[in-house]
Design a protein around this motif. Structure first.
Motif, PDB file in Angstrom:
ATOM      1  N   UNK A 166      -2.736 -41.517  11.251  1.00  0.00           N
ATOM      2  CA  UNK A 166      -3.147 -41.671   9.857  1.00  0.00           C
ATOM      3  C   UNK A 166      -3.776 -43.051   9.677  1.00  0.00           C
ATOM      4  N   UNK A 167      -5.014 -43.087   9.182  1.00  0.00           N
ATOM      5  CA  UNK A 167      -5.692 -44.344   8.888  1.00  0.00           C
ATOM      6  C   UNK A 167      -5.303 -44.823   7.492  1.00  0.00           C
ATOM      7  N   UNK A 168      -4.864 -46.088   7.401  1.00  0.00           N
ATOM      8  CA  UNK A 168      -4.398 -46.665   6.143  1.00  0.00           C
ATOM      9  C   UNK A 168      -4.925 -48.096   6.046  1.00  0.00           C
ATOM     10  N   UNK A 169      -5.445 -48.474   4.892  1.00  0.00           N
ATOM     11  CA  UNK A 169      -5.844 -49.866   4.694  1.00  0.00           C
ATOM     12  C   UNK A 169      -4.617 -50.774   4.797  1.00  0.00           C
ATOM     13  N   UNK A 170      -4.777 -51.877   5.496  1.00  0.00           N
ATOM     14  CA  UNK A 170      -3.667 -52.811   5.734  1.00  0.00           C
ATOM     15  C   UNK A 170      -3.493 -53.701   4.505  1.00  0.00           C
ATOM     16  N   UNK A 171      -2.736 -53.181   3.537  1.00  0.00           N
ATOM     17  CA  UNK A 171      -2.489 -53.888   2.290  1.00  0.00           C
ATOM     18  C   UNK A 171      -0.987 -53.819   1.968  1.00  0.00           C
ATOM     19  N   UNK A 172      -0.441 -54.850   1.322  1.00  0.00           N
ATOM     20  CA  UNK A 172       0.987 -54.801   0.962  1.00  0.00           C
ATOM     21  C   UNK A 172       1.355 -53.580   0.138  1.00  0.00           C
ATOM     22  N   UNK A 173       0.439 -53.092  -0.698  1.00  0.00           N
ATOM     23  CA  UNK A 173       0.746 -51.940  -1.555  1.00  0.00           C
ATOM     24  C   UNK A 173       1.041 -50.680  -0.751  1.00  0.00           C
ATOM     25  N   UNK A 174       0.679 -50.673   0.523  1.00  0.00           N
ATOM     26  CA  UNK A 174       0.845 -49.472   1.340  1.00  0.00           C
ATOM     27  C   UNK A 174       2.077 -49.505   2.235  1.00  0.00           C
ATOM     28  N   UNK A 175       2.949 -50.483   2.053  1.00  0.00           N
ATOM     29  CA  UNK A 175       4.086 -50.576   2.969  1.00  0.00           C
ATOM     30  C   UNK A 175       4.967 -49.335   2.939  1.00  0.00           C
ATOM     31  N   UNK A 176       5.218 -48.794   1.744  1.00  0.00           N
ATOM     32  CA  UNK A 176       6.052 -47.590   1.673  1.00  0.00           C
ATOM     33  C   UNK A 176       5.361 -46.411   2.365  1.00  0.00           C
ATOM     34  N   UNK A 177       4.054 -46.267   2.154  1.00  0.00           N
ATOM     35  CA  UNK A 177       3.304 -45.204   2.815  1.00  0.00           C
ATOM     36  C   UNK A 177       3.377 -45.353   4.332  1.00  0.00           C
ATOM     37  N   UNK A 178       3.203 -46.570   4.807  1.00  0.00           N
ATOM     38  CA  UNK A 178       3.265 -46.822   6.250  1.00  0.00           C
ATOM     39  C   UNK A 178       4.648 -46.472   6.797  1.00  0.00           C
ATOM     40  N   UNK A 179       5.677 -46.878   6.066  1.00  0.00           N
ATOM     41  CA  UNK A 179       7.051 -46.564   6.501  1.00  0.00           C
ATOM     42  C   UNK A 179       7.276 -45.049   6.540  1.00  0.00           C
ATOM     43  N   UNK A 180       6.744 -44.330   5.546  1.00  0.00           N
ATOM     44  CA  UNK A 180       6.909 -42.873   5.503  1.00  0.00           C
ATOM     45  C   UNK A 180       6.199 -42.207   6.684  1.00  0.00           C
ATOM     46  N   UNK A 181       5.006 -42.690   7.001  1.00  0.00           N
ATOM     47  CA  UNK A 181       4.263 -42.105   8.128  1.00  0.00           C
ATOM     48  C   UNK A 181       5.027 -42.312   9.434  1.00  0.00           C
ATOM     49  N   UNK A 182       5.446 -43.524   9.662  1.00  0.00           N
ATOM     50  CA  UNK A 182       6.183 -43.814  10.895  1.00  0.00           C
ATOM     51  C   UNK A 182       7.545 -43.123  10.897  1.00  0.00           C
ATOM     52  N   UNK A 183       8.126 -43.003   9.704  1.00  0.00           N
ATOM     53  CA  UNK A 183       9.439 -42.381   9.609  1.00  0.00           C
ATOM     54  C   UNK A 183       9.441 -40.911   9.980  1.00  0.00           C
ATOM     55  N   UNK A 185       7.490 -39.727  12.313  1.00  0.00           N
ATOM     56  CA  UNK A 185       7.112 -39.635  13.714  1.00  0.00           C
ATOM     57  C   UNK A 185       5.635 -39.745  14.002  1.00  0.00           C
ATOM     58  N   UNK A 186       4.806 -39.881  12.965  1.00  0.00           N
ATOM     59  CA  UNK A 186       3.365 -39.995  13.180  1.00  0.00           C
ATOM     60  C   UNK A 186       2.976 -41.450  13.423  1.00  0.00           C
ATOM     61  N   UNK A 187       1.709 -41.645  13.754  1.00  0.00           N
ATOM     62  CA  UNK A 187       1.195 -42.973  14.071  1.00  0.00           C
ATOM     63  C   UNK A 187       0.305 -43.495  12.943  1.00  0.00           C
ATOM     64  N   UNK A 188       0.236 -44.813  12.836  1.00  0.00           N
ATOM     65  CA  UNK A 188      -0.574 -45.461  11.808  1.00  0.00           C
ATOM     66  C   UNK A 188      -1.691 -46.258  12.475  1.00  0.00           C
ATOM     67  N   UNK A 189      -2.900 -46.097  11.953  1.00  0.00           N
ATOM     68  CA  UNK A 189      -4.036 -46.930  12.345  1.00  0.00           C
ATOM     69  C   UNK A 189      -4.364 -47.806  11.150  1.00  0.00           C
ATOM     70  N   UNK A 190      -3.993 -49.091  11.222  1.00  0.00           N
ATOM     71  CA  UNK A 190      -4.197 -49.999  10.099  1.00  0.00           C
ATOM     72  C   UNK A 190      -5.627 -50.519  10.094  1.00  0.00           C
ATOM     73  N   UNK A 191      -6.267 -50.426   8.923  1.00  0.00           N
ATOM     74  CA  UNK A 191      -7.649 -50.838   8.756  1.00  0.00           C
ATOM     75  C   UNK A 191      -7.723 -52.122   7.946  1.00  0.00           C
ATOM     76  N   UNK A 192      -8.530 -53.071   8.389  1.00  0.00           N
ATOM     77  CA  UNK A 192      -8.785 -54.254   7.571  1.00  0.00           C
ATOM     78  C   UNK A 192      -9.557 -53.869   6.319  1.00  0.00           C
ATOM     79  N   UNK A 193     -10.569 -53.075   6.486  1.00  0.00           N
ATOM     80  CA  UNK A 193     -11.307 -52.424   5.404  1.00  0.00           C
ATOM     81  C   UNK A 193     -12.147 -51.332   6.045  1.00  0.00           C
ATOM     82  N   UNK A 194     -12.892 -50.584   5.232  1.00  0.00           N
ATOM     83  CA  UNK A 194     -13.732 -49.541   5.792  1.00  0.00           C
ATOM     84  C   UNK A 194     -13.179 -48.147   5.653  1.00  0.00           C
ATOM     85  N   UNK A 195     -12.839 -47.734   4.421  1.00  0.00           N
ATOM     86  CA  UNK A 195     -12.261 -46.397   4.288  1.00  0.00           C
ATOM     87  C   UNK A 195     -13.311 -45.286   4.206  1.00  0.00           C
TER      88      UNK A 195
END
Length: 325
Positions: A166-183, A185-195
């Motif tokens: 899952x591609x997600x912008x690397x922003x503090x607002x997305x920490x819960x989303x990132x935790x849910x994705x990893x929780x 079992x999926x993987x996270x691709x953090x983006x500096x920008x470029x959605x």
């Protein structure tokens, strides 16, 4: 219908010339630490090239307003005025930070559709988005739990949950989303920008991106929808006001802050064009390269009516290109 009101297939290659011009101008600023300088150079080059394109376009999505950057402004007329009446969306450099730091993933992007068919998100700068590829289109919902979305996409693509990225912008607002994705079992691709690039990548199996999710720019949602109208897949989005002032502006503009917008809500046209050229290297496109007195570019151009996607490698004679000594 008057044929002069319908974008013609020849417009696709004209739009590539525009994104090539933007990428070539921006590449001089790669790694120089100046986002506005590179964005401004791309804007100037694209505006000059647009003046030669046979269309009567109005800028509906002009990137730059939310960060006070140079821009092709909303409401600006583009084209030579003789061709089809079009809505025009542009991001001269998507990924200005990547361009400024010399990092991968910067592209120059435009999209065109029939006049009056692009969603105007100018009242609100951000949207909550979910993008999936053709396999999972129509099977997910923006309000589904993250684990359920991952499971649906995994089943649709015939892969295991742990292989979903899952591609997600690397922003503090997305920490819960990132935790849910990893929780789940999926993987996270953090983006500096470029959605926008991430949304296109979801439709291309070789990219390794299966889902794009999270809050990002509203203009980018419309550009992504244009690409998805051409390539397949689906975007769902809901405006995400940051404060009561934006809520009031959204409602005054007639927007429902609870509505989940579909791909066709964002771009309703039946004859949609999308073009992008790489500025720096990415999984989607090669960046600009120099060889002797030539600049090499790689672009993608797509059209919804035919479903055609073309990768175009071009050489440009460019006296300013660096030469080996």
């Amino acid at each position: 219908m008057n044929p002069n009101t319908v974008p013609d297939r020849n417009l696709a290659l004209e739009l590539v010339r525009v994104t090539e011009a933007g990428a070539l101008a921006a590449t001089r600023w790669v790694g120089r630490g100046d986002k506005e300088g590179g964005d401004g150079a791309a804007v100037d080059a694209m505006r000059a090239m647009l003046a030669t394109v046979a269309m009567d376009g109005i800028v509906v999505i002009g990137e730059g307003e939310k960060d006070d950057a140079p821009m092709l402004f909303n409401g600006e007329r583009v084209g030579d005025g003789t061709g089809p009446e079009c809505d025009f969306a542009v991001d001269p450099v998507e990924g200005t930070t990547r361009m400024a730091t010399g990092s991968p993933g910067a592209i120059s992007v435009v999209a065109v559709a029939e006049r009056g068919t692009m969603y105007d998100p100018s009242a609100v700068f951000y949207m909550d988005k979910l993008v999936v590829g053709p396999e999972a289109a129509g099977l997910v919902d923006l309000d589904m739990p993250t684990a359920d979305i991952v499971e649906v996409v995994a089943k649709a693509k015939g892969i295991r949950r742990r292989d979903v990225t899952v591609a997600v912008l690397d922003r503090p607002r997305h920490q819960r989303l990132i935790d849910d994705i990893r929780g789940c079992g999926a993987r996270v691709n953090l983006l500096g920008d470029g959605d926008v690039a991430a949304a296109i990548a979801v439709t291309r199996p070789e990219s390794g991106i299966d889902i794009a999710a999270g809050i990002g720019g509203s203009p980018e949602a419309v550009l992504a929808a244009a690409a998805l109208r051409c390539a397949g897949g689906e975007i769902q989005a809901r405006i995400a006001p940051r404060d009561t002032g934006e809520v009031d502006r959204a409602r005054a503009a007639g927007h429902d802050t609870d509505q989940v917008l579909s791909t066709t809500d964002l771009v309703r046209g039946e004859n949609v064009f999308f073009a992008a050229t790489g500025v720096t290297d990415s999984p989607l496109l090669d960046g600009v390269r120099f060889h002797g007195g030539r600049a090499l570019t790689q672009s993608i151009v797509m059209r919804s009516r035919s479903g055609t996607q073309r990768i175009i490698n071009a050489e440009h004679i460019w006296p300013q290109a660096p030469r080996a000594r």
